[in-house]
Design an enzyme around this catalytic site. Sequence first.
Site, PDB file in Angstrom:
ATOM      1  N   ASN A 180      11.261  -4.823   4.898  1.00 30.12           N
ATOM      2  CA  ASN A 180      10.781  -4.554   6.256  1.00 30.12           C
ATOM      3  C   ASN A 180      10.319  -3.114   6.365  1.00 30.12           C
ATOM      4  O   ASN A 180      11.122  -2.199   6.324  1.00 30.12           O
ATOM      5  CB  ASN A 180      11.907  -4.835   7.259  1.00 30.12           C
ATOM      6  CG  ASN A 180      11.428  -4.772   8.675  1.00 30.12           C
ATOM      7  OD1 ASN A 180      10.442  -4.112   8.990  1.00 30.12           O
ATOM      8  ND2 ASN A 180      12.132  -5.459   9.553  1.00 30.12           N
ATOM      9  N   HIS A 202       0.843  -1.201   0.000  1.00 29.68           N
ATOM     10  CA  HIS A 202       0.000   0.000   0.000  1.00 29.68           C
ATOM     11  C   HIS A 202       0.880   1.253   0.000  1.00 29.68           C
ATOM     12  O   HIS A 202       1.786   1.380   0.818  1.00 29.68           O
ATOM     13  CB  HIS A 202      -0.876   0.033   1.250  1.00 29.68           C
ATOM     14  CG  HIS A 202      -2.098  -0.808   1.178  1.00 29.68           C
ATOM     15  ND1 HIS A 202      -2.051  -2.184   1.092  1.00 29.68           N
ATOM     16  CD2 HIS A 202      -3.417  -0.480   1.202  1.00 29.68           C
ATOM     17  CE1 HIS A 202      -3.294  -2.654   1.065  1.00 29.68           C
ATOM     18  NE2 HIS A 202      -4.141  -1.653   1.118  1.00 29.68           N
TER      19      HIS A 202
END
Length: 606
Positions: free
Chosen positions: A471, A437
């Site tokens: 990450n 996103h």
Amino acid sequence: MSHLSNHDLPRLKKNLAGRQEHNSLKRYIERTREREYIAAKLSTHSPIEVDTSYRVAVRKTLINPRDGLSMKRIIGESDLLPVSYMQAGMKASKSVCRIEIRDSVGRVLGHGTGFLIAPCLLLTNHHILECEEAAQFSLAQFSYEVDLNLMPLQIKSFRFVPEHLFITDAKLDFTVVALENDSAEGTTLSEFGFLPLYPESGKALLGESISIIQHPSGAPKVVAVREKKIIDVYDDFINYTSGILPGASGSPVFNDEWVTIALHHTGVPDPDDSSKYIVNEGVRISSIMKYLNRLKPTLLEEQQVLLDSIFAGSELANYDRNPMVIGNLDMEWYERSAGYDAIFLGENYAVPLPTLRPDLRRDVAKLTNGKTVLDYTHFSIVMSKSRRLAYYTAVNIDGGHLVSVPRARKWYYDSRLNRKYQCGPELYNNNDIDRGHLVRRRDPVWGSLAKKANEDTFHFTNCSPQHKNFNQMIWLDLENYILSNTETYNLKVTVFTGPVFREDDVLYRGVKIPAEFWKIAIMVKRDGNLSVTAYLQTQKNLIRDLDFAFGSYKTYQVAVSNIEILTGLDFGDLRNYDPFRTITAVTGDIEPAIVNVINIPSDIRI
């Protein structure tokens, strides 16, 4: 706060623990008939056939499709686990600590277990830390464990700061309390990560194996790996088979994906032998999350921001592992989508959309009505024709009115834009690329249109390809940190996000995969001036070849002018409010001398 004497605390804790055992036995007896029925069904059926369809559906979304044996483990047909299971368990264990309960003169009164659920928030039992005063004098001790040579590691002790946040409930037997960021030894709390919490019910099924990381009776950290099975699920509690050592209260209970499903809090005592326990009982994480969500509007603004970090935290681990389901939205869905609001921060703080270089403007994908901006609920997007990805996204975040809404189950093409300009399943299916996103799911999910905003974030136009090992912990935590450390104008913030397009980006399945992503956050400070901070993160080492080799990542705070040079976007006057505005860049490269490496959120310069 009422004062407790040094003799009151141990007596009170003993009474609280005894009350929890009494209540757990009462629940256990009341559920005898239902539990016998469940046991009979589990003897001939698998967990996915016994549990409810909703809980089974949620459980399946947590399964990584790359783990071919996961479903066989759940239904009991296999005990095989990937070697990475141990690595994931070690990562989860870092967030678990021993709680040393002390009185006002430093005497040790007892021990319990707790675990981090956000960058500076810890979860444990109410009967361990039942009041602010008990927390004020106690310590959270991390790394109380032994190494491969069975030698003790150095303990890292952190003090509680209940004046920042302290939430407790005797019925659900939980306490959420804030911790200081730095230990006396100079260790930062961020070194221990945290365990994201999921609000949905169904994270583990009836009959499924569980694991528990604990400090039994204050001893060094140990783990019970898949030794216990869930035998019953109540509205707020679960029962699992006995055998856990006494004194493990406050421990996290995990499913096979190391997702926290419950807070261990007591054993169910044997009514015929007080020295034994029949089964164990844990408090369901979904019930704790519901309680916190209901409580949030009653808290001070700065406490609401801290609490938001728990719900944002759940997003960190919840990347899209489930098979992609494509939905359909007709043109009527978009008719009232106002999109990004340039004066969201106030009439005197207009922040218009950025402009693009002339050559980039020619590459903007136009909508069927000839416009160039895709407006959604509380955010807008401008797309690139050649890259089939967003040039940038712009979102308005109202931190004071965020709403907790379950994740959407479908992804959508935008019917206002030709599909040839949108990357869909052909890019993301059956590989190590996740749908990242750009506008984070929870950011526009506020106010009366929260549900619509949540659904809008699941458009292919709002995602960009990111490696599964990219990450984003610090990346996603940036906005929360800024909100909690700056006295903002009505807790509002505007954020621009996008990829950096380079000619030498790796080509994969016909799409060039961006190696870098940027973000610019804007808010109003207490002094009435704008605060504008810019960030850059790279996944370059992760996408050197089509095998997506492992590698590290870096997050940088940079000047707004650097983002403008890298992207061809012009943010107008925003660069004048940047703490790095005195630094000028003359090339498209990021010079080491003009960046600030972000290892932990407190590295940010505002």
